[in-house]
Design a protein around this motif. Structure first.
Motif, PDB file in Angstrom:
ATOM      1  N   ILE A   1       0.841  -1.193   0.000  1.00 14.35           N
ATOM      2  CA  ILE A   1       0.000   0.000   0.000  1.00 14.35           C
ATOM      3  C   ILE A   1       0.878   1.246   0.000  1.00 14.35           C
ATOM      4  N   SER A   2       0.707   2.095  -0.999  1.00 14.16           N
ATOM      5  CA  SER A   2       1.382   3.396  -1.052  1.00 14.16           C
ATOM      6  C   SER A   2       0.517   4.406  -0.315  1.00 14.16           C
ATOM      7  N   ILE A   3       1.162   5.196   0.552  1.00 11.86           N
ATOM      8  CA  ILE A   3       0.442   6.095   1.455  1.00 11.86           C
ATOM      9  C   ILE A   3       1.085   7.476   1.428  1.00 11.86           C
ATOM     10  N   GLU A   4       0.272   8.490   1.638  1.00 17.24           N
ATOM     11  CA  GLU A   4       0.815   9.847   1.731  1.00 17.24           C
ATOM     12  C   GLU A   4       1.910   9.885   2.789  1.00 17.24           C
ATOM     13  N   LYS A   5       2.972  10.595   2.496  1.00 19.17           N
ATOM     14  CA  LYS A   5       4.120  10.712   3.397  1.00 19.17           C
ATOM     15  C   LYS A   5       3.669  11.165   4.785  1.00 19.17           C
ATOM     16  N   GLY A   6       4.160  10.445   5.806  1.00 18.43           N
ATOM     17  CA  GLY A   6       3.866  10.802   7.182  1.00 18.43           C
ATOM     18  C   GLY A   6       2.585  10.211   7.743  1.00 18.43           C
ATOM     19  N   ARG A   7       1.861   9.396   6.949  1.00 21.82           N
ATOM     20  CA  ARG A   7       0.580   8.870   7.410  1.00 21.82           C
ATOM     21  C   ARG A   7       0.550   7.340   7.496  1.00 21.82           C
ATOM     22  N   ALA A   8       1.710   6.698   7.446  1.00 21.09           N
ATOM     23  CA  ALA A   8       1.763   5.228   7.487  1.00 21.09           C
ATOM     24  C   ALA A   8       1.209   4.667   8.786  1.00 21.09           C
ATOM     25  N   GLN A   9       1.537   5.276   9.906  1.00 21.17           N
ATOM     26  CA  GLN A   9       1.059   4.759  11.195  1.00 21.17           C
ATOM     27  C   GLN A   9      -0.461   4.810  11.273  1.00 21.17           C
ATOM     28  N   GLU A  10      -1.045   5.851  10.718  1.00 25.77           N
ATOM     29  CA  GLU A  10      -2.511   5.987  10.686  1.00 25.77           C
ATOM     30  C   GLU A  10      -3.148   4.776   9.988  1.00 25.77           C
ATOM     31  N   VAL A  11      -2.565   4.353   8.873  1.00 27.56           N
ATOM     32  CA  VAL A  11      -3.086   3.198   8.143  1.00 27.56           C
ATOM     33  C   VAL A  11      -2.735   1.903   8.876  1.00 27.56           C
ATOM     34  N   ALA A  12      -1.524   1.803   9.407  1.00 29.53           N
ATOM     35  CA  ALA A  12      -1.107   0.600  10.139  1.00 29.53           C
ATOM     36  C   ALA A  12      -2.019   0.352  11.332  1.00 29.53           C
ATOM     37  N   ASP A  13      -2.475   1.409  11.984  1.00 31.49           N
ATOM     38  CA  ASP A  13      -3.354   1.274  13.141  1.00 31.49           C
ATOM     39  C   ASP A  13      -4.649   0.546  12.793  1.00 31.49           C
ATOM     40  N   ARG A  14      -5.067   0.605  11.533  1.00 33.83           N
ATOM     41  CA  ARG A  14      -6.281  -0.084  11.094  1.00 33.83           C
ATOM     42  C   ARG A  14      -6.131  -1.613  11.220  1.00 33.83           C
ATOM     43  N   PHE A  15      -4.892  -2.088  11.235  1.00 36.10           N
ATOM     44  CA  PHE A  15      -4.623  -3.526  11.291  1.00 36.10           C
ATOM     45  C   PHE A  15      -4.233  -3.991  12.688  1.00 36.10           C
ATOM     46  N   ALA A  16      -4.194  -3.091  13.649  1.00 40.04           N
ATOM     47  CA  ALA A  16      -3.726  -3.426  14.996  1.00 40.04           C
ATOM     48  C   ALA A  16      -4.658  -4.395  15.718  1.00 40.04           C
ATOM     49  N   LYS A  17      -5.944  -4.258  15.500  1.00 38.89           N
ATOM     50  CA  LYS A  17      -6.918  -5.127  16.169  1.00 38.89           C
ATOM     51  C   LYS A  17      -7.300  -6.272  15.231  1.00 38.89           C
ATOM     52  N   PRO A  18      -7.264  -7.525  15.721  1.00 45.97           N
ATOM     53  CA  PRO A  18      -7.646  -8.663  14.874  1.00 45.97           C
ATOM     54  C   PRO A  18      -9.058  -8.506  14.324  1.00 45.97           C
TER      55      PRO A  18
END
Length: 116
Positions: free
Chosen positions: A10-27
């Motif tokens: 997934i290509s993401i706007e610079k500086g926003r990777a953690q925001e997207v990664a957080d979507r996968f934190a909960k099973p």
């Protein structure tokens, strides 16, 4: 049967990777799907113009992954079931620039040695 791994890059706007990664934190439903082995979220380092995540799911066999792709749970997980279209404001706030799915078959695997 041979394990396989699906990698969604997934290509993401610079500086926003953690925001997207957080979507996968909960099973979610994928974690209970037959044949599912594990999920890992990796962030590629040292890219100047955007961020990049790799969502890696490993499956006991390709058949299970294909079943997951066709499943109703997959539709729900990706918001495709009876969802209203994005407003222009929501589309502007979406940090995802694009995605590409690749699959890999496990040919060799080494696990930690077991002491006896």
């Amino acid at each position: 049967m041979s394990q396989m791994t699906a990698v969604n890059t997934i290509s993401i706007e610079k500086g926003r990777a953690q925001e997207v990664a957080d979507r996968f934190a909960k099973p979610k439903s994928v974690h209970t799907f037959p044949g599912f082995v594990r999920m890992e979220v990796w962030m590629k380092e040292n890219i100047e113009d955007h961020d990049e995540l790799h969502i890696c799911t490993t499956w006991e066999d390709e058949k299970y992954f294909k079943d997951w792709l066709k499943s109703r749970e997959n539709d729900k997980a990706h918001g495709q079931s009876a969802q209203k279209p994005e407003t222009s404001e929501e589309a502007k706030s979406n940090p995802i620039l694009g995605a590409k799915l690749s699959t890999y078959v496990t040919l060799v695997q080494h696990l930690p040695a077991v002491e006896v």
